[in-house]
Design a protein around this motif. Sequence first.
Motif, PDB file in Angstrom:
ATOM      1  N   TRP A  74     -17.372  -4.210 -30.977  1.00 34.94           N
ATOM      2  CA  TRP A  74     -16.342  -4.705 -31.913  1.00 34.94           C
ATOM      3  C   TRP A  74     -15.021  -3.952 -31.722  1.00 34.94           C
ATOM      4  O   TRP A  74     -13.938  -4.541 -31.794  1.00 34.94           O
ATOM      5  CB  TRP A  74     -16.850  -4.565 -33.346  1.00 34.94           C
ATOM      6  N   PHE A  75     -15.112  -2.667 -31.462  1.00 34.09           N
ATOM      7  CA  PHE A  75     -13.931  -1.827 -31.245  1.00 34.09           C
ATOM      8  C   PHE A  75     -13.104  -2.340 -30.063  1.00 34.09           C
ATOM      9  O   PHE A  75     -11.875  -2.452 -30.134  1.00 34.09           O
ATOM     10  CB  PHE A  75     -14.380  -0.382 -31.005  1.00 34.09           C
ATOM     11  N   ILE A 115      -7.374  -7.758 -28.689  1.00 35.40           N
ATOM     12  CA  ILE A 115      -6.447  -8.545 -29.511  1.00 35.40           C
ATOM     13  C   ILE A 115      -5.065  -7.892 -29.511  1.00 35.40           C
ATOM     14  O   ILE A 115      -4.036  -8.562 -29.359  1.00 35.40           O
ATOM     15  CB  ILE A 115      -6.983  -8.690 -30.943  1.00 35.40           C
ATOM     16  N   THR A 116      -5.023  -6.587 -29.678  1.00 33.38           N
ATOM     17  CA  THR A 116      -3.747  -5.860 -29.654  1.00 33.38           C
ATOM     18  C   THR A 116      -3.047  -6.028 -28.311  1.00 33.38           C
ATOM     19  O   THR A 116      -1.827  -6.178 -28.239  1.00 33.38           O
ATOM     20  CB  THR A 116      -3.968  -4.366 -29.939  1.00 33.38           C
ATOM     21  N   GLY A 117      -3.831  -6.023 -27.239  1.00 39.87           N
ATOM     22  CA  GLY A 117      -3.275  -6.136 -25.895  1.00 39.87           C
ATOM     23  C   GLY A 117      -2.536  -7.429 -25.647  1.00 39.87           C
ATOM     24  O   GLY A 117      -1.609  -7.474 -24.819  1.00 39.87           O
ATOM     25  N   PHE A 176       4.324   3.322 -37.759  1.00 37.49           N
ATOM     26  CA  PHE A 176       4.371   2.722 -36.430  1.00 37.49           C
ATOM     27  C   PHE A 176       4.409   3.808 -35.360  1.00 37.49           C
ATOM     28  O   PHE A 176       3.827   3.669 -34.280  1.00 37.49           O
ATOM     29  CB  PHE A 176       5.595   1.819 -36.345  1.00 37.49           C
ATOM     30  N   ASP A 177       5.085   4.893 -35.677  1.00 38.83           N
ATOM     31  CA  ASP A 177       5.244   5.993 -34.729  1.00 38.83           C
ATOM     32  C   ASP A 177       3.925   6.722 -34.447  1.00 38.83           C
ATOM     33  O   ASP A 177       3.817   7.444 -33.462  1.00 38.83           O
ATOM     34  CB  ASP A 177       6.281   6.985 -35.277  1.00 38.83           C
ATOM     35  N   GLN A 178       2.934   6.515 -35.312  1.00 38.59           N
ATOM     36  CA  GLN A 178       1.636   7.172 -35.125  1.00 38.59           C
ATOM     37  C   GLN A 178       0.921   6.689 -33.872  1.00 38.59           C
ATOM     38  O   GLN A 178      -0.023   7.332 -33.414  1.00 38.59           O
ATOM     39  CB  GLN A 178       0.750   6.930 -36.353  1.00 38.59           C
ATOM     40  N   ARG A 179       1.377   5.584 -33.306  1.00 34.89           N
ATOM     41  CA  ARG A 179       0.767   5.089 -32.071  1.00 34.89           C
ATOM     42  C   ARG A 179       0.935   6.083 -30.929  1.00 34.89           C
ATOM     43  O   ARG A 179       0.214   6.031 -29.920  1.00 34.89           O
ATOM     44  CB  ARG A 179       1.378   3.728 -31.694  1.00 34.89           C
ATOM     45  N   ASN A 180       1.907   7.013 -31.074  1.00 32.98           N
ATOM     46  CA  ASN A 180       2.109   8.038 -30.050  1.00 32.98           C
ATOM     47  C   ASN A 180       0.978   9.063 -30.021  1.00 32.98           C
ATOM     48  O   ASN A 180       0.791   9.757 -29.028  1.00 32.98           O
ATOM     49  CB  ASN A 180       3.440   8.760 -30.277  1.00 32.98           C
ATOM     50  N   ASN A 181       0.268   9.182 -31.150  1.00 37.88           N
ATOM     51  CA  ASN A 181      -0.924  10.033 -31.187  1.00 37.88           C
ATOM     52  C   ASN A 181      -2.049   9.268 -30.502  1.00 37.88           C
ATOM     53  O   ASN A 181      -2.598   8.328 -31.057  1.00 37.88           O
ATOM     54  CB  ASN A 181      -1.284  10.357 -32.636  1.00 37.88           C
ATOM     55  N   MET A 182      -2.395   9.661 -29.284  1.00 44.36           N
ATOM     56  CA  MET A 182      -3.308   8.875 -28.454  1.00 44.36           C
ATOM     57  C   MET A 182      -4.637   8.603 -29.152  1.00 44.36           C
ATOM     58  O   MET A 182      -5.126   7.467 -29.149  1.00 44.36           O
ATOM     59  CB  MET A 182      -3.546   9.599 -27.133  1.00 44.36           C
ATOM     60  N   MET A 183      -5.199   9.636 -29.769  1.00 47.35           N
ATOM     61  CA  MET A 183      -6.498   9.455 -30.412  1.00 47.35           C
ATOM     62  C   MET A 183      -6.393   8.485 -31.583  1.00 47.35           C
ATOM     63  O   MET A 183      -7.174   7.531 -31.705  1.00 47.35           O
ATOM     64  CB  MET A 183      -7.059  10.791 -30.894  1.00 47.35           C
ATOM     65  N   GLY A 207      -3.921   6.335 -32.175  1.00 48.66           N
ATOM     66  CA  GLY A 207      -3.448   5.029 -31.725  1.00 48.66           C
ATOM     67  C   GLY A 207      -4.560   4.156 -31.188  1.00 48.66           C
ATOM     68  O   GLY A 207      -4.652   2.963 -31.524  1.00 48.66           O
ATOM     69  N   VAL A 208      -5.431   4.708 -30.372  1.00 47.76           N
ATOM     70  CA  VAL A 208      -6.537   3.935 -29.800  1.00 47.76           C
ATOM     71  C   VAL A 208      -7.510   3.500 -30.886  1.00 47.76           C
ATOM     72  O   VAL A 208      -7.885   2.325 -30.975  1.00 47.76           O
ATOM     73  CB  VAL A 208      -7.261   4.754 -28.711  1.00 47.76           C
ATOM     74  N   VAL A 209      -7.932   4.451 -31.729  1.00 45.72           N
ATOM     75  CA  VAL A 209      -8.900   4.141 -32.784  1.00 45.72           C
ATOM     76  C   VAL A 209      -8.322   3.129 -33.776  1.00 45.72           C
ATOM     77  O   VAL A 209      -8.972   2.149 -34.142  1.00 45.72           O
ATOM     78  CB  VAL A 209      -9.327   5.432 -33.527  1.00 45.72           C
TER      79      VAL A 209
END
Length: 591
Positions: A238-239, A245-247, A315-322, A324-326
């Motif tokens: 599911w993850f 979807i984001t891609g 929105f800027d939190q996407r820069n935190n890789m962990m 952002g991915v989760v």
Amino acid sequence: MNNPITFYREQISAHNISLKKVKKQLAVSSTIRLLVFMAIVAGIYFGYPNTQIIIASIVIGIVAFIFLVNRHTDLTYIKNKLEKLIAINQLELDAFDGNISKLSPGAEYIDPSHPFSHDIDLFGKQSFFQYANRTATQAGKDTLASILTSNLVDTIEKKQEAIKNTAKLATWRQDFGATALLVDVNLPIMVIKNWLQNFTPFLPKIMRVLPMLVSGISAILLVLLFLNIISFTMFLFWFFIGLAITGTQLKKINALYNNASKVKDTFEQYYKLVDKIENTRFDSVLLQEKQQLVISKKEKASETLKQFARILSAFDQRNNMMFGVVANGLMLWDILQSYRIEQWIAKNHTKVSQWFEVIAFFDAYNSLGNFAFNHPDYVYPKITSNTIILKAEELGHPMLRTKKRVDNNITIDSEQFLIITGANMAGKSTFLRTVALQIMMSNIGLPVCAKSCEYRPIKLISSMRTSDSLSDDASYFFSELTQLKKIVDALEEDEYFIILDEILKGTNSKDKAAGSRKFVEKLVGAKATGIIATHDLSLCEIATDLPQVKNRFFDAQIINDELYFDYKFKDGVCQNMNASFLLKKMGIVAS
């Protein structure tokens, strides 16, 4: 009468005490955060292989850690703000000592074509702008420069009340400035306005509800995983669906983020400044009118701007890789924040320009209020409507130190012209700039350097500093004639106070004398008011023919073979010139 130096010293002392206290709290906060982190690690280590204990340790630990991080961030903000407040007060003490090197000179606003600003050193090193400017935003700086060069004569008493009001709010002004200085904003406001006005939404309609649906399903699956009802493989499947979807929108999201990241700091800064404007009681009508532009019955502008700042920060939190991915896998984080940005811009983009202008206005008026606060002995001109344009007692140049400054009285009626003669270095040019600054300061509502002042508002125009232009093939003489033509044309449109310093310098003495006389006659015929300084004593003869012209002078005396100036403004024509004496004194020519 307040003592600004005492105030600034007391503020530095109080802020230093608070700063020491906050630094101790930060040290304790860092220790507690370390202990919480160690507790999370211990919970995972000793809880293994019990999934419930591990997940509970992580969730509880993360919640506690986030709380402590936010508290630490708040303490860090307070520390940084106290340091800014200390620097602001130290800057004022430095300025009183004559050191204004840390203040912006405003060289970018130098404009030789302006009616007076270049002549009176309004901008540049050691300028009035550098002396008075305390703006904390670029927009405020631009607005202050615009106010100083506006040359408007309307609602002066209203402006005076606004400056008096801000002058009383010393701690508020400093808090406003420190808050603004905590965020380094480099993006011009006009760029932000254009981005908001031209923004085009890109998300398909389905993407507007999909993040909530995906987040809900993710929460349910997480609970089922915790209860061992589903396998980790199913949860992981599911993850990856969420990431896919984001891609599908990633290219457009990245483009949006590129713009959003540039404006984030501005909105972070501006919502706090608007909040300070909204929650302050102003007595001045002008300040109240500006305040009302950010106050709405439905919603405060500060809350609306704060909401956008929070969206941009999220929105800027996407820069935190962990994270952002989760977050994108489980909540479609980027899509959610993009949708929130689209919605905010669609609803509020037309209001932002007005809010930004209000902030710039208060930032500029804080500088004017600070100037008035720093000069409690200055007086606000009494605005009149009689025939006297200017009547000032002990008028002085605001940039000169009190001990060195020589003040003078001046009275000049409407349609009257003063011809000022005097020896070199006797004080003519300084006096002209003193009068010009008094008019400029009076027109924008500032107190002036005088014991008393009556003033009938009038626009200012001058010709004191002319230069040739090799690139334009323009000679010095032609440049000067161009400026004089501007003065004549301006008089056809409105009333002006004219200040001239040694006109027609680019021609021979005989031609200069004849031309200067004709020009003064032209001005008198146009019912102009003003002052002209000259070394040409023959020009003073015009006073016998024209009753509107009066002669004044600055004297120089040679006492015990030394040149002496008293810098006092006197009636009559100067009889003592010093060029020959100085040539001999310096050994340039034989005695």
